[in-house]
Design an enzyme around this catalytic site. Structure first.
Site, short mmCIF file in Angstrom:
data_model
loop_
_atom_site.label_atom_id
_atom_site.label_comp_id
_atom_site.label_asym_id
_atom_site.label_seq_id
_atom_site.Cartn_x
_atom_site.Cartn_y
_atom_site.Cartn_z
N ARG A 46 -58.83 39.41 44.23
CA ARG A 46 -57.85 39.33 43.13
C ARG A 46 -57.89 37.94 42.52
NH1 ARG A 46 -53.05 37.98 44.47
NH2 ARG A 46 -52.85 39.47 46.19
N TYR A 96 -51.39 45.37 16.19
CA TYR A 96 -51.76 46.53 17.00
C TYR A 96 -50.48 47.17 17.56
CZ TYR A 96 -53.72 49.11 20.94
OH TYR A 96 -54.05 50.08 21.84
N ASP A 118 -55.48 37.35 18.13
CA ASP A 118 -56.11 38.54 18.71
C ASP A 118 -57.38 38.77 17.89
OD1 ASP A 118 -56.97 41.13 19.28
OD2 ASP A 118 -54.94 41.86 19.68
N LYS A 127 -63.21 47.19 22.94
CA LYS A 127 -63.70 47.53 21.60
C LYS A 127 -65.11 46.96 21.41
CE LYS A 127 -59.51 49.09 21.55
NZ LYS A 127 -58.37 48.34 21.03
#
Ligand code: PLP
Length: 382
Positions: free
Chosen positions: A51, A103, A177, A202
């Site tokens: 992690r 978004y 972003d 994306k």
């Protein structure tokens, strides 16, 4: 790393963060599918628990940092997990000023998650500098920019907003972003932004086969806090997902060139179609922020929106009528997609200031042959 860092984007995309593996010389970064690492002596290990860190993730983090021209990269299980981590820099009472066309998931996390913890958000037309200046409040700690936006493809002038921020006496972080542009088309840190976030799902992944998110920044203290949060909160990506994004990035420059060239051809063709009322593409001179886009992007990307004259029913008919363009949410893959945002990706902003025209169709233009894509749209519009 240091000699590689001075090389060109195309070389960085393939090599940054990815020297041949020290264990056996594997040319491709191995998928370190392990949760823990044997320590020679207590506390003496490069990696202790996955992690906290994993070599496949480290390679991705170093690679994206190099591509954005930043010092530090951090990878997450999704774009939203990356966005969430950045928002955890805020405290109750702080305010975020965001693009009025963000978004849908970003709008949702502002309004339905962080407002419950006392973080306020308001939305402004980010392409209007006077409006941005007027909307900055005494408690504004973050300006959240998407450019180009989704699905209206509005372009904000990152450098101008960064200059505007420089005139504010209080600390205000500029977050961009950069999902729609990718670092190949636009490098926000060089334009004055402090933090870049990505949905690597994306264009960076590029093949519609992985969900992943990234943060890139220069400031050491903010990086230390975000790295602490990445481990403390734990929304980390698995090593296989990191491998897929790394592999996608290797062809990012080639794909973005073709996405952009195809989109330019299609946007130009759509403009002349009798059933189309309006075409929105930053590469068209008719786009209201075309000049800014020309200045801050090296090409205009693969996303096009257009409004059909026949209204919502016609939009649905066209979106359901294509054979090559798949009717699907998401974007940025090698294959072309079509959707109607008001009824699909942007349902959650219905009856809000972000509501989208129901006759608007969004295309994610892939890297197939442009003529085949145009023929498909022609028959669907026909
Ligand atoms: C998809 C997307 C996100 C969210 O990313 P996920 O990987 O789906 O969590 C954030 N911002 C933009 C601009 C996006 O397109």
């Amino acid at each position: 790393m240091h000699t590689i860092r001075r090389m060109n984007f195309e070389t960085l995309a393939i090599h940054a963060g990815q020297p041949p593996d020290p264990a056996y010389g594997a040319v491709m970064t191995p998928i370190y599918q392990t949760s823990t690492y044997a320590q020679k002596k207590m506390g003496e290990a490069a990696y202790d628990y996955a992690r906290t860190a994993n070599p496949t993730r480290t390679a991705l983090q170093d690679c994206i940092a190099a591509l954005e021209g930043g010092k530090h990269g951090l990878a997450f299980a999704s774009g939203m997990a990356a966005i969430d981590c950045v928002l955890r820099l805020l405290k109750p009472g702080d305010h975020v000023l965001a693009s009025n066309d963000v978004y849908g998931g970003t709008y949702r996390i502002f309004k339905r998650v962080y407002e419950d913890y006392g973080v306020q958000a308001s939305f402004v037309e980010m392409s209007d500098l006077d409006a941005v200046r007027a909307a900055i409040q005494p408690n504004t700690r973050m300006i959240w920019i998407e450019t180009p936006t989704n699905p209206l493809l509005k372009v904000a002038d990152i450098a101008a907003i960064a200059r505007l921020r420089d005139g504010v006496s209080r600390p205000v972080q500029i977050v961009v972003d950069n999902t729609f542009a990718s670092p190949y088309l636009q490098k926000p840190l060089r334009l004055g932004a402090d933090i870049v976030v990505h949905s690597a799902t994306k264009y960076l992944g590029g093949h519609s086969d992985v969900v992943n998110g990234l943060i890139i920044l220069n400031d050491d203290a903010t990086f230390a806090r975000l790295k602490f949060l990445q481990n403390a909160v734990g929304a980390v990506p698995g090593p296989f997902d990191c491998f897929l994004v790394l592999r996608g990035i290797k062809t990012l420059h080639v794909r973005m060139e073709r996405h952009s060239a195809n989109a330019m051809k299609i946007a130009t063709w759509l403009q002349g179609h009798p059933k189309v009322a309006q075409v929105i593409y930053p590469g068209l001179p008719s786009h209201p922020q075309h000049e800014i886009a020309k200045r801050q992007m090296c090409a205009f990307g693969g996303m096009i929106s257009f409004i059909v004259k026949g209204g919502p029913e016609e939009a649905r008919r066209v979106a359901e009528g294509t054979k090559l363009f798949a009717l699907a949410e998401s974007l940025g893959g090698v294959e072309s997609l079509i959707e109607v945002p008001a009824a699909m990706t942007h349902m959650s902003v219905a009856n809000s200031p972000l509501e989208v025209n129901p006759a608007l169709i969004r295309l994610s233009v892939g890297i197939e042959h442009a003529d085949d894509l145009i023929a498909d749209l022609k028959q669907a519009l026909g």
